[in-house]
Enzyme design. Sequence first.
Site, PDB file in Angstrom:
ATOM      1  N   SER A 129     -10.785   4.220  -2.093  1.00 54.97           N
ATOM      2  CA  SER A 129      -9.748   4.637  -0.963  1.00 54.97           C
ATOM      3  C   SER A 129      -9.539   3.505  -0.006  1.00 54.97           C
ATOM      4  CB  SER A 129     -10.435   5.794  -0.328  1.00 54.97           C
ATOM      5  OG  SER A 129      -9.294   6.118   0.684  1.00 54.97           O
ATOM      6  N   TYR A 155     -15.492  10.517   5.157  1.00 51.54           N
ATOM      7  CA  TYR A 155     -15.009  10.097   3.608  1.00 51.54           C
ATOM      8  C   TYR A 155     -14.864   8.778   3.311  1.00 51.54           C
ATOM      9  CZ  TYR A 155     -11.618   9.805   0.008  1.00 51.54           C
ATOM     10  OH  TYR A 155     -11.068   9.651  -1.142  1.00 51.54           O
TER      11      TYR A 155
END
Length: 336
Positions: A129, A155
């Site tokens: 990501s 995350y």
Amino acid sequence: MPTALVTGCAGFIGSHLSERLLADGYRVIGLDNFDPFYDQATKQINLLASLQQPAFTFHELDLRDGPAALATALAAEKVDVVVHLAAKAGVGPSVKEPAAYVEANVLGTVHLLEWMRLSEVKNLFFASSSSVYGNTVELPFREDMALLAACISPYAASKLSAEQLTFTYHHLYGLNVLNARFFTVYGPRQRPDLAIHKFARLLLAGQPIPVYGDGSTARDYTFVADTVDGVARGIAYLLAHAGTYQTINLGNSSPVKLRDLIAAVGTAVGVTPTLNQLPMQAGDVEVTYADISKARHLLGYNPQTTLADGLRHFVDWLQKSEAAPTKPLLASATGV
């Protein structure tokens, strides 16, 4: 006909990728645990097109259950490449539940890597990501930037940790790896918690749009077909280049400010937005901006879709899906 194992195949990107690989002549084995982050029925609908293809097999499975669960489910399969998309998603929710994100995204990845080692499956495409760059000041984001102090959400930390693990397995066991850092992906089937999806629904319902901060934060929005094309090219690269360990950005290299995105979504929907100003959310970064020169060089990656065109595709899908009658769900997810 190579066989690709796609984890998270019922999700937004995973379902599009499965369809692309099937069209390209791959045999696809899909895994998904139907995480309750959003409605399971939506994910089941995402799978319907792939389930109609004889070259697609589906297993409902949670990677947190360990390598043995994978070995049992896939005992009769010969896998050529693994595309690891499965993850617990969302920056904001990870701030509230960090342990759950470590368990799903780090431990789940370790279990997959262990199954690959034990099964002698050598090729891995890992979906990371852009959040791993955090609030890095230097722009655009390059893959060779130092990131040890960059992550500002659990995350992001879970994704960077998983990248480190893929290197460990490359170093120790010769795993062939391509890590791809996805920059905000949008388009048909986008998760309902993401900005474009939320904004379009609010506008269609005549409700105001929440704006966190002053509207100057920016994201590098990438249309799903462009991201999927990059993944397909990455898989082909892995299969043709033994001994690979590479990390690439899959973005659009064109950041859009939040205020401009809202205006563009309003244009696509045909509604003038009303705004509700709110404070910035914890864990949110100021900007994402991909340097995609490495992906261009290695893969021939070249995103084609403008924001205006992509938003029109999304809004058209959203309106059709809202108007469509309820579709039948899978009678049984496991082993379909």
